[in-house]
Design an enzyme around this catalytic site. Structure first.
Site, PDB file in Angstrom:
ATOM      1  N   ASP A 181      -3.520   8.141   1.773  1.00  0.00           N
ATOM      2  CA  ASP A 181      -2.257   7.390   1.856  1.00  0.00           C
ATOM      3  C   ASP A 181      -2.499   5.933   1.475  1.00  0.00           C
ATOM      4  O   ASP A 181      -2.489   5.049   2.332  1.00  0.00           O
ATOM      5  CB  ASP A 181      -1.708   7.513   3.295  1.00  0.00           C
ATOM      6  CG  ASP A 181      -0.418   6.735   3.499  1.00  0.00           C
ATOM      7  OD1 ASP A 181       0.291   6.477   2.510  1.00  0.00           O
ATOM      8  OD2 ASP A 181      -0.128   6.387   4.659  1.00  0.00           O
ATOM      9  N   CYS A 192       3.780   5.289  -1.461  1.00  0.00           N
ATOM     10  CA  CYS A 192       4.853   4.573  -0.769  1.00  0.00           C
ATOM     11  C   CYS A 192       5.536   3.540  -1.653  1.00  0.00           C
ATOM     12  O   CYS A 192       6.128   2.599  -1.158  1.00  0.00           O
ATOM     13  CB  CYS A 192       4.299   3.912   0.484  1.00  0.00           C
ATOM     14  SG  CYS A 192       2.989   2.741   0.104  1.00  0.00           S
ATOM     15  N   ARG A 225       2.681  12.967   9.653  1.00  0.00           N
ATOM     16  CA  ARG A 225       1.561  13.017  10.599  1.00  0.00           C
ATOM     17  C   ARG A 225       1.635  14.322  11.390  1.00  0.00           C
ATOM     18  O   ARG A 225       0.629  14.974  11.635  1.00  0.00           O
ATOM     19  CB  ARG A 225       1.616  11.814  11.548  1.00  0.00           C
ATOM     20  CG  ARG A 225       1.206  10.520  10.880  1.00  0.00           C
ATOM     21  CD  ARG A 225       1.030   9.395  11.891  1.00  0.00           C
ATOM     22  NE  ARG A 225       2.269   8.734  12.249  1.00  0.00           N
ATOM     23  CZ  ARG A 225       2.692   7.597  11.703  1.00  0.00           C
ATOM     24  NH1 ARG A 225       2.001   7.004  10.761  1.00  0.00           N
ATOM     25  NH2 ARG A 225       3.817   7.040  12.099  1.00  0.00           N
TER      26      ARG A 225
HETATM   27  N1  SAH Z   1      -1.713   6.166   6.765  1.00  0.00           N
HETATM   28  C1  SAH Z   1      -1.448   4.996   7.571  1.00  0.00           C
HETATM   29  C2  SAH Z   1      -0.875   3.868   6.754  1.00  0.00           C
HETATM   30  C3  SAH Z   1      -1.749   3.392   5.596  1.00  0.00           C
HETATM   31  S1  SAH Z   1      -1.322   1.813   5.028  1.00  0.00           S
HETATM   32  C4  SAH Z   1      -0.533   5.404   8.740  1.00  0.00           C
HETATM   33  O1  SAH Z   1       0.036   6.489   8.754  1.00  0.00           O
HETATM   34  O2  SAH Z   1      -0.367   4.591   9.647  1.00  0.00           O
HETATM   35  C5  SAH Z   1      -2.563   1.401   3.916  1.00  0.00           C
HETATM   36  C6  SAH Z   1      -3.895   0.986   4.540  1.00  0.00           C
HETATM   37  O3  SAH Z   1      -4.818   0.862   3.460  1.00  0.00           O
HETATM   38  C7  SAH Z   1      -3.946  -0.342   5.261  1.00  0.00           C
HETATM   39  O4  SAH Z   1      -4.385  -0.124   6.577  1.00  0.00           O
HETATM   40  C8  SAH Z   1      -4.980  -1.193   4.500  1.00  0.00           C
HETATM   41  O5  SAH Z   1      -5.833  -1.931   5.364  1.00  0.00           O
HETATM   42  C9  SAH Z   1      -5.766  -0.136   3.798  1.00  0.00           C
HETATM   43  N2  SAH Z   1      -6.444  -0.505   2.542  1.00  0.00           N
HETATM   44  C10 SAH Z   1      -5.936  -1.156   1.467  1.00  0.00           C
HETATM   45  N3  SAH Z   1      -6.828  -1.185   0.459  1.00  0.00           N
HETATM   46  C11 SAH Z   1      -7.930  -0.520   0.890  1.00  0.00           C
HETATM   47  C12 SAH Z   1      -9.179  -0.188   0.299  1.00  0.00           C
HETATM   48  N4  SAH Z   1      -9.471  -0.542  -0.958  1.00  0.00           N
HETATM   49  N5  SAH Z   1     -10.049   0.523   1.032  1.00  0.00           N
HETATM   50  C13 SAH Z   1      -9.772   0.893   2.289  1.00  0.00           C
HETATM   51  N6  SAH Z   1      -8.596   0.622   2.901  1.00  0.00           N
HETATM   52  C14 SAH Z   1      -7.684  -0.092   2.213  1.00  0.00           C
END
Ligand code: SAH
Length: 387
Positions: free
Chosen positions: A288, A328, A200
């Site tokens: 991500d 991840c 980040r």
């Molecule tokens: N980058 C974030 C963590 C991401 S975790 C950080 O640094 O805090 C993955 C996220 O993807 C979750 O919030 C989940 O709600 C979302 N997610 C999962 N499948 C998805 C989809 N098809 N479209 C949009 N969001 C999705």
């Protein structure tokens, strides 16, 4: 009265891996006639190797080796907790108040994770047998820090108070000057994705004057850093409405209020297509996604899905803009991840020039003998047109 210590002799072929510090013994490797109570310590031998392991009757990992020197006790566990605490000193000095205090195998306590959020600690135990170690872990934590409370996060999302008082609805934490609310009850993982902290920061440092798209934004971690770093437009996309609400709240908490900070509750696959149809473009896109592969058998399908996703997202990045991609899951090695990105770029008729390649931060250490501990990949690449 503690039952007498059982000794279990295993195939000598396991010795090299165990001696290098790999702490897992799968059930297939245990003689069928062996039995003990879950949570009982067992002395295991494989060739020259001798170790002291916790027996588990449920999980595919039947034994977790903790020590080569003797049966662990409260003092032994407290020492591991203290050593893990020492390792994070640099983060505390930097004013970081949320970090992984104990990273399971990577900190010598297999199956146990502790995340710290301000005055609270959140514990997760990945096997039933670890129940017997929890009280030692809790007292070890309390010896290091004056905590307001220690809670345990269970697989079903419920929490259990292990010490002190119940945490408030959200705990306000700080990461290099960025404030974030952590919901220890309902948040994903233990509340925040602490493993992305340094990434980040990297994004923040690259955002000045840029139009930034953050896909799978969760509570807005990358978006906040981009906005603070001077991005002119920041679009966060996540399918979870509560996560997006939390993202808005975090922006507000950091005094970041502007109509150019946009919050979109949507499926990323659909959203990216819609933006392409509208001919939107960005100078920096962060992608991500969650892990699409938890088991080895799911890997091929997951790789195909990642490739499609990254190709779609890349189409939104202005040539000579940047693409920051993360993965991840331990099922995808850094090498494989790079290949997926290259294949995605090919689909999008682009080339990716990698300028930053990162793994896990200080508070997510990986033991050299336990490669499975390495799961996080984060690469930043400049997007180039075909020449
Ligand atoms: N980058 C974030 C963590 C991401 S975790 C950080 O640094 O805090 C993955 C996220 O993807 C979750 O919030 C989940 O709600 C979302 N997610 C999962 N499948 C998805 C989809 N098809 N479209 C949009 N969001 C999705």
């Amino acid at each position: 009265v503690a039952p007498a210590l059982k000794t279990l002799t295993l195939a000598r072929t396991l010795a090299p891996s165990l001696s290098r510090g790999h702490p897992w013994i799968y059930r297939d490797n245990v003689p069928k006639d062996f039995g003990a109570e879950s949570g009982q310590w067992v002395r295991v031998r494989a060739g020259e190797f001798v170790g002291y392991a916790l027996w588990d009757t449920q999980s595919p990992i039947a034994l977790r080796v903790f020590s080569e020197l003797g049966v662990p006790d409260a003092t032994w566990v407290a020492r591991r907790v203290r050593a893990a605490h020492d390792l994070r000193a640099a983060l505390r000095l930097d004013g970081v108040t949320a970090y992984r205090w104990l990273n399971g195998e990577g900190d010598g306590l297999p199956g146990l994770v502790v995340d710290r959020y301000g005055d609270y600690a959140v514990v997760a135990a990945y096997a039933g047998s670890l129940e017997s170690v929890l009280p030692w872990l809790v007292s070890g934590l309390l010896e290091c820090e004056e905590l307001a409370g220690i809670v345990r996060r269970r697989d079903d999302g419920s929490i259990e108070l292990l010490a002190g008082s119940e945490p408030p609805e959200t705990v306000l934490v700080e990461e290099y000057g960025v404030r974030m609310h952590a919901d220890l009850r309902h948040g994903q993982k233990t509340a925040l994705f602490l493993d992305q902290r340094e990434n980040r920061r990297t994004v923040g440092a690259r955002s000045s004057g840029k139009r930034v798209l953050n896909l799978f934004s969760y509570t807005g971690g990358f978006s906040l850093c981009a906005a603070r770093g001077g991005a002119t437009r920041v679009v966060s996309v996540d399918v979870s409405a509560p996560a997006m609400e939390a993202a808005r709240r975090n922006f507000h908490e950091n005094g970041l209020t502007s109509p150019s900070f946009e919050f979109e509750v949507a499926d990323v696959f659909d959203d990216v297509e819609a933006r392409r149809a509208r001919q939107e473009s960005f100078d920096l896109c962060i992608c991500d996604p969650p892990s699409f592969a938890h088991r080895h058998e799911q890997r091929e399908r997951a790789l195909a899905a990642y490739e499609r996703l990254h190709a779609q997202a890349l189409a939104l990045v202005e040539p000579s803009g940047f693409y920051a991609a993360s993965s991840c899951t331990g099922q995808v090695t850094p090498e494989l991840f790079r290949q997926v990105l290259a294949a995605a770029a090919r689909r999008a008729k682009r080339r990716l020039q990698i300028v930053h390649d990162a793994g896990q931060p200080l508070d997510h250490p990986v033991m050299a003998g336990h490669p499975e501990g390495r799961y996080l990949k984060f690469m930043v690449a400049r997007v180039q047109k075909l020449v």
